[in-house]
Design an enzyme around this catalytic site. Structure first.
Site, PDB file in Angstrom:
ATOM      1  N   HIS A 197       0.819  -1.218   0.000  1.00 29.01           N
ATOM      2  CA  HIS A 197       0.000   0.000   0.000  1.00 29.01           C
ATOM      3  C   HIS A 197       0.850   1.263   0.000  1.00 29.01           C
ATOM      4  O   HIS A 197       0.342   2.348  -0.264  1.00 29.01           O
ATOM      5  CB  HIS A 197      -1.006  -0.011   1.160  1.00 29.01           C
ATOM      6  CG  HIS A 197      -0.446   0.314   2.506  1.00 29.01           C
ATOM      7  ND1 HIS A 197      -0.086  -0.645   3.422  1.00 29.01           N
ATOM      8  CD2 HIS A 197      -0.197   1.496   3.106  1.00 29.01           C
ATOM      9  CE1 HIS A 197       0.348  -0.065   4.525  1.00 29.01           C
ATOM     10  NE2 HIS A 197       0.306   1.233   4.362  1.00 29.01           N
TER      11      HIS A 197
ATOM     12  N   ASP B 214       0.329  -7.548   1.522  1.00 27.89           N
ATOM     13  CA  ASP B 214       0.716  -6.146   1.699  1.00 27.89           C
ATOM     14  C   ASP B 214       2.232  -5.978   1.741  1.00 27.89           C
ATOM     15  O   ASP B 214       2.761  -5.253   2.582  1.00 27.89           O
ATOM     16  CB  ASP B 214       0.073  -5.542   2.952  1.00 27.89           C
ATOM     17  CG  ASP B 214       0.033  -4.009   2.877  1.00 27.89           C
ATOM     18  OD1 ASP B 214       0.392  -3.466   1.820  1.00 27.89           O
ATOM     19  OD2 ASP B 214      -0.339  -3.378   3.871  1.00 27.89           O
TER      20      ASP B 214
ATOM     21  N   SER C 279       4.544   2.953   7.766  1.00 32.03           N
ATOM     22  CA  SER C 279       4.302   1.757   6.953  1.00 32.03           C
ATOM     23  C   SER C 279       5.523   1.409   6.114  1.00 32.03           C
ATOM     24  O   SER C 279       6.098   2.259   5.438  1.00 32.03           O
ATOM     25  CB  SER C 279       3.116   1.981   6.015  1.00 32.03           C
ATOM     26  OG  SER C 279       1.908   1.951   6.710  1.00 32.03           O
TER      27      SER C 279
END
Length: 362
Positions: free
Chosen positions: A100, A131, A214
């Protein structure tokens, strides 16, 4: 999903009770006994008190050493107008991050911890089901340091960890916490009731995971990356605000498995994730309650196809687990393995049927 925002995990309720115990040494100078006994107690107490700063200093030194050793392996990634983080995987310029974070991008700008110069990188492969993604620097700068990845089997609750990344665009930032839990299965719901991204065996941590973290590194005090921070929890009872101290990281074992396949083959060839081989969506009943997963499409030759499941069927159970939503079905599958035998209960034209299924691979 905006890559500059750390993904948020919606939780129905969260009550965290934290207890802090303070240990204090004391001496009873007013107790009966000889003066030498009193002096001995005082000396012992002073020695104990003197040991506390030394212990604190040792821990501080451990933190500083880990930061010095690992932070050069953590980079900032700019994908379009969004920012995220990444971890240098090897000395050939491969960087592992979240799917992402890269989004639909093919080219990226990368900034290392010890330089303000922007490097360019190209997407190798993105694997949204886990992911994870790998990008590669177009030119490898001298001194690029690959991170050391730890053994997920040795990750334990209570272990001190540091999260490194670029939260809110603040590159080379470090936060501290512990491993709060292991083996968590978490889901990020798909839009419009569609298929959710479900990730098994996540490491839960109290280290602050903020937007931009992230794809960064969750590191133990041995300087090993034990996870890639991916999700931060939100609590809908407080307007979807962040639930402090609840973040999740993809375990190092899965990171290494996926990244190694991408680097070697240019794609993921063995996911280890069980699949039914369907496309589904959540449907609701007349009371607006989730009633099951409607099969929209069936993959030819997949597990569901071989078991006779068809488009239009409504799946309500996988094994003994009820599946009122696509998220529930994804989480149930995450606990299984390819080749495992189970049962699927579904409704077709008002009739309830149960069939045996040998799960395929996602």
């Amino acid at each position: 999903m905006n890559a500059s925002r750390t993904r948020a995990l919606r939780v129905s309720s969260a009550a965290l009770v934290c207890s802090v115990a303070l240990l204090a040494g004391c001496s009873d100078s007013g107790s009966s006994g000889s003066g030498s006994s009193g002096r001995k107690e005082t000396s012992t107490t002073q020695a104990a008190q003197a040991a506390v700063p030394a212990a604190d200093g040792d821990l501080q030194s451990d933190y500083q050493k880990v930061v010095k050793d690992v932070l050069p392996s953590v980079v900032q990634i700019q994908a379009g107008g969004d920012l995220g983080s990444g971890v240098v995987y090897d000395d050939k310029g491969h960087i592992v991050t979240n799917a992402h974070v890269v989004g639909d991008g093919k080219t990226f700008k990368v900034t290392t911890a010890n330089s303000e110069n922007e490097l360019t990188a190209t997407l190798v492969y993105s694997y949204p089901d886990q992911d994870l993604a790998v990008i590669k620097l177009d030119q490898v700068p001298g001194g690029l340091r690959a991170a050391a990845f730890g053994d997920s089997a040795k990750v334990a609750v209570g272990q001190i960890v540091l999260a490194m990344g670029s939260p809110l665009g603040l590159s080379s930032s470090v936060t501290q916490g512990i491993v709060s839990a292991t083996g968590r299965t978490v889901s990020e719901g798909g839009s419009g009731g569609g298929t959710a991204v479900t990730i098994p065996n996540m490491v839960q941590t109290s280290a602050a995971i903020n937007p931009g973290n992230s794809g960064g590194a969750l590191v133990n005090l041995d300087g090993q990356v034990i996870g890639i921070p991916t999700l931060a929890a939100t609590d809908p009872t407080f307007g979807d605000s962040a639930a402090p101290g609840i973040g999740f990281a993809i375990p190092a074992s899965m990171v290494k498995t996926v990244a190694a396949q991408i680097i070697k083959n240019g794609k993921v060839t063995d996911s280890g994730r069980a699949a039914l081989g369907i496309t589904g969506r959540t449907v609701v009943d007349d009371s607006h309650q989730a009633a099951g997963v409607a099969v929209v499409d069936v993959k030819s030759g997949g597990a569901a196809d071989k078991a006779g499941i068809e488009a239009g069927d409504l799946i309500t159970e996988l094994g003994d687990t009820k599946t009122p939503t696509i998220t529930a079905l994804s989480e149930a599958l995450a606990a299984d393995r390819p080749g495992q035998k189970t049962s699927v209960t579904y409704t077709r034209d008002g009739d309830v049927k149960t069939v045996d299924v040998t799960l395929g691979e996602q």
